[in-house]
Design an enzyme around this catalytic site. Structure first.
Site, PDB file in Angstrom:
ATOM      1  CE  LYS A  49       8.990   0.928  16.630  1.00 59.51           C
ATOM      2  NZ  LYS A  49       7.893   0.853  15.647  1.00 59.51           N
ATOM      3  CG  ASN A  50       7.870   4.475  14.552  1.00 58.81           C
ATOM      4  OD1 ASN A  50       8.136   3.292  14.318  1.00 58.81           O
ATOM      5  ND2 ASN A  50       6.998   4.838  15.483  1.00 58.81           N
ATOM      6  CB  CYS A 103      -1.458  -5.538  15.564  1.00 57.45           C
ATOM      7  SG  CYS A 103      -1.551  -3.801  15.959  1.00 57.45           S
ATOM      8  NE  ARG A 120      -1.529  -0.161  13.836  1.00 59.15           N
ATOM      9  CZ  ARG A 120      -0.243  -0.234  14.143  1.00 59.15           C
ATOM     10  NH1 ARG A 120       0.204  -1.202  14.907  1.00 59.15           N
ATOM     11  NH2 ARG A 120       0.596   0.661  13.685  1.00 59.15           N
ATOM     12  CG  ASP A 161       3.530   5.002  19.453  1.00 49.59           C
ATOM     13  OD1 ASP A 161       2.756   4.041  19.528  1.00 49.59           O
ATOM     14  OD2 ASP A 161       3.956   5.449  18.377  1.00 49.59           O
ATOM     15  NE  ARG A 217       7.316  -5.730  16.626  1.00 51.99           N
ATOM     16  CZ  ARG A 217       6.154  -5.448  16.093  1.00 51.99           C
ATOM     17  NH1 ARG A 217       5.061  -6.007  16.569  1.00 51.99           N
ATOM     18  NH2 ARG A 217       6.041  -4.614  15.085  1.00 51.99           N
TER      19      ARG A 217
HETATM   20  N1  EPU Z   1      -5.944   4.404   9.861  1.00 57.48           N
HETATM   21  C1  EPU Z   1      -7.005   4.128   9.029  1.00 57.48           C
HETATM   22  N2  EPU Z   1      -6.740   3.833   7.720  1.00 57.48           N
HETATM   23  C2  EPU Z   1      -5.480   3.800   7.216  1.00 57.48           C
HETATM   24  C3  EPU Z   1      -4.396   4.096   8.071  1.00 57.48           C
HETATM   25  C4  EPU Z   1      -4.660   4.399   9.395  1.00 57.48           C
HETATM   26  O1  EPU Z   1      -8.162   4.134   9.458  1.00 57.48           O
HETATM   27  O2  EPU Z   1      -5.321   3.525   6.026  1.00 57.48           O
HETATM   28  C5  EPU Z   1      -6.216   4.721  11.270  1.00 57.48           C
HETATM   29  C6  EPU Z   1      -5.531   3.724  12.218  1.00 57.48           C
HETATM   30  O3  EPU Z   1      -6.323   2.581  12.422  1.00 57.48           O
HETATM   31  C7  EPU Z   1      -5.378   4.563  13.470  1.00 57.48           C
HETATM   32  C8  EPU Z   1      -5.103   5.979  12.915  1.00 57.48           C
HETATM   33  O4  EPU Z   1      -5.579   5.958  11.580  1.00 57.48           O
HETATM   34  O5  EPU Z   1      -6.571   4.584  14.194  1.00 57.48           O
HETATM   35  C9  EPU Z   1      -3.666   6.403  12.902  1.00 57.48           C
HETATM   36  O6  EPU Z   1      -2.858   5.340  12.428  1.00 57.48           O
HETATM   37  P1  EPU Z   1      -1.519   5.582  11.624  1.00 57.48           P
HETATM   38  O7  EPU Z   1      -1.719   5.155  10.222  1.00 57.48           O
HETATM   39  O8  EPU Z   1      -1.021   6.954  11.864  1.00 57.48           O
HETATM   40  O9  EPU Z   1      -0.544   4.526  12.323  1.00 57.48           O
HETATM   41  P2  EPU Z   1       0.624   3.750  11.607  1.00 57.48           P
HETATM   42  O10 EPU Z   1       1.193   4.589  10.548  1.00 57.48           O
HETATM   43  O11 EPU Z   1       0.162   2.383  11.255  1.00 57.48           O
HETATM   44  C10 EPU Z   1       2.529   4.684  13.114  1.00 57.48           C
HETATM   45  C11 EPU Z   1       3.599   4.140  13.998  1.00 57.48           C
HETATM   46  C12 EPU Z   1       2.981   3.548  15.247  1.00 57.48           C
HETATM   47  C13 EPU Z   1       2.167   4.639  15.946  1.00 57.48           C
HETATM   48  C14 EPU Z   1       1.142   5.239  14.996  1.00 57.48           C
HETATM   49  C15 EPU Z   1       0.375   6.404  15.585  1.00 57.48           C
HETATM   50  C16 EPU Z   1       5.338   3.471  12.439  1.00 57.48           C
HETATM   51  C17 EPU Z   1       6.109   2.375  11.808  1.00 57.48           C
HETATM   52  N3  EPU Z   1       4.351   3.130  13.275  1.00 57.48           N
HETATM   53  O12 EPU Z   1       1.683   3.591  12.777  1.00 57.48           O
HETATM   54  O13 EPU Z   1       4.060   3.150  16.069  1.00 57.48           O
HETATM   55  O14 EPU Z   1       1.512   4.100  17.072  1.00 57.48           O
HETATM   56  O15 EPU Z   1       1.800   5.706  13.802  1.00 57.48           O
HETATM   57  O16 EPU Z   1       1.212   7.451  15.883  1.00 57.48           O
HETATM   58  O17 EPU Z   1       5.633   4.640  12.224  1.00 57.48           O
HETATM   59  C18 EPU Z   1       5.196   1.908  17.734  1.00 57.48           C
HETATM   60  O18 EPU Z   1       6.242   2.483  17.390  1.00 57.48           O
HETATM   61  O19 EPU Z   1       5.117   1.195  18.783  1.00 57.48           O
HETATM   62  C19 EPU Z   1       3.990   2.075  16.927  1.00 57.48           C
HETATM   63  C20 EPU Z   1       2.916   1.278  17.038  1.00 57.48           C
END
Ligand code: EPU
Length: 421
Positions: free
Chosen positions: A22-23, A119, A124, A307, A399
């Site tokens: 998915k990701n 969320c 996030r 995850d 989802r």
């Molecule tokens: N963060 C910040 N600022 C930012 C971006 C992230 O502080 O601008 C923080 C977040 O709050 C979190 C950490 O950095 O504490 C890591 O977040 P990340 O940005 O890596 O998460 P994401 O990119 O929003 C993806 C996956 C998630 C998965 C996370 C962590 C996708 C579409 N989503 O989210 O997947 O949990 O990385 O590995 O790739 C899922 O598939 O169920 C899912 C939630």
């Protein structure tokens, strides 16, 4: 609303092939917006709600999207886009819609995307994405709940993330591919889906090196064209079946998965007492005893993935001994704990740590999913528990998993989907 009814106590046994991650698929669908010519083809795409939401986002932007759900093949043509705005109703449904920001900005010099907000698993923020766009020369403003980024032409630069961010790295990578000159992303997230996205972008004509490591170098090009790609297998879907097998003392072989994408997880499985074997494209686990307790720290890849935290927690509830899970990625990712307690798990939370004292048995009860992975963890607990477990709000699970109940039933689980009046 649909719910799952599970009769626990049956070991999972057999073979299963996972869908594309998915990701990987979500950012790749977004990357298809970068192709000025041709039709992007993605294969083995799971028919899940998040993919359908991303398809809607692309359609609102003017792309033609065709999804053959029986064959799991998606075609996207983005030659004639008509909008640069991703609206609130879609972004609020799925945060990953924010991934269209980078490609839209790169291709049109403007993007307007609703702010995703928090969320169930935490606040996030998106500050790192925005910081990256600004480093590439964009002007970013907030207008009535929307983030608007503008840049006549993005210009390559060094982008240093304060912490690794998975979609942040992808968003900046997708905007830098059409920037003038060289971009270097430092402290990039190293997830295998990012390397997969880079492979696809390079096939489209991009020049990216180092994706999958913490430093990524991107040399901007003038133009990209569509390509065909089969994204890597879903390590989170795979991990779900593998923990299901360990928790129920079964034996499962998962195909279409590269073991190196699960290295840290497989080590923990071995520490828990599972027999793990791997090949180039499969992972097999067999468990013949009660799992042993282990301690877990969730960390960015290659650390233990947040995850899979609910799934290993569900498995550890019946382990011999006491385990500690330290959740370091999301501040609120313990909502499933209360539900596991309803099944008889002995878990206490202190801040970002959960202590799990293994019990001999869980007992069936009614529980509620709060996000995709929490839901999957509860399903595993239901497979273990004596008697009947009902998991409500499976729309969260839908989802991220195509027909999870049918796929688990193929492995012998007694699980069915029912609809509440
Ligand atoms: N963060 C910040 N600022 C930012 C971006 C992230 O502080 O601008 C923080 C977040 O709050 C979190 C950490 O950095 O504490 C890591 O977040 P990340 O940005 O890596 O998460 P994401 O990119 O929003 C993806 C996956 C998630 C998965 C996370 C962590 C996708 C579409 N989503 O989210 O997947 O949990 O990385 O590995 O790739 C899922 O598939 O169920 C899912 C939630």
């Amino acid at each position: 609303m649909d719910y799952f009814e599970i009769e626990g106590g049956v070991p999972l046994e057999g073979e299963i092939r996972v869908f594309s991650a998915k990701n990987s698929v979500l950012p790749m669908m977004s990357a298809s917006l970068l192709a000025e010519e041709g039709t992007t083809v993605l294969r083995n795409v799971p028919d899940i709600a998040d993919v359908r939401t991303m398809a809607e986002v692309l359609q609102r932007l003017g792309a033609e999207v065709k999804f053959d759900r029986r064959k799991n093949i998606m075609h996207i043509n983005a030659e004639n886009l008509t909008s640069y705005e991703a609206p609130y109703d879609l972004v609020s449904r799925m945060r990953a819609s924010f991934l269209v920001m980078g490609p839209l900005l790169a291709r049109f010099g403007i993007a307007r995307v609703s702010q995703p907000g928090g969320c169930a698993i935490g606040a996030r923020p998106i500050d790192q994405h925005i910081k990256g766009f600004i480093r590439l020369g964009a002007e970013v403003s907030e207008e009535s709940g929307y983030t608007v980024a503008r840049a006549k032409k993005l210009v390559g630069n060094t982008v240093v993330f304060d912490r690794p961010t998975h979609t942040g790295t992808e968003n900046i990578m997708m905007s830098a591919v059409l920037a003038r000159g060289r971009t270097v992303i430092v402290n990039a997230a190293q997830d295998p889906e990012i390397a997969d996205l880079a492979r696809m972008l390079n096939r489209m004509g991009a020049k990216i090196r180092g994706a999958g490591t913490s430093v990524i170098t991107i040399d901007g090009v003038e133009k990209l064209r569509a390509t065909s790609h089969t994204p890597i297998g879903d390590r989170l879907e795979a991990g779900t079946y593998l923990f299901g097998a360990i928790a129920t003392r079964g034996k499962v072989r998962v195909k279409n998965i590269k073991p190196e994408t699960l290295r840290t997880v497989l080590c923990k499985m071995m520490d828990m007492g599972a027999a793990v074997s791997t090949g180039r494209n499969f992972v097999q686990v067999e468990m013949t005893r009660r799992p042993r307790a282990v301690d877990i720290i969730t960390d960015p890849f290659p650390g233990f993935p947040t995850d899979l935290q609910p799934m290993i927690m569900a498995t550890l509830t019946i382990a011999e001994g006491t385990s500690v899970i330290w959740e370091r990625i999301f501040e609120n990712r313990f909502i499933h704990v209360m539900e596991l307690q309803r099944l008889g798990a002995n878990i206490t939370i202190s801040g970002d740590r959960a202590t799990i004292v293994g019990v001999e048995h869980l007992d069936g009860a009614t529980v509620m999913a709060s996000d995709i992975r929490a839901g999957a963890g509860l399903v595993i607990a239901g497979l273990v528990a004596r008697g009947k477990t009902v998991v409500k709000r499976v729309y969260h699970i839908d989802r991220g998993y195509q027909n999870l109940e049918e796929r688990l039933a193929q492995l012998g689980a007694r699980i069915r989907r029912l609809t509440e009046d």
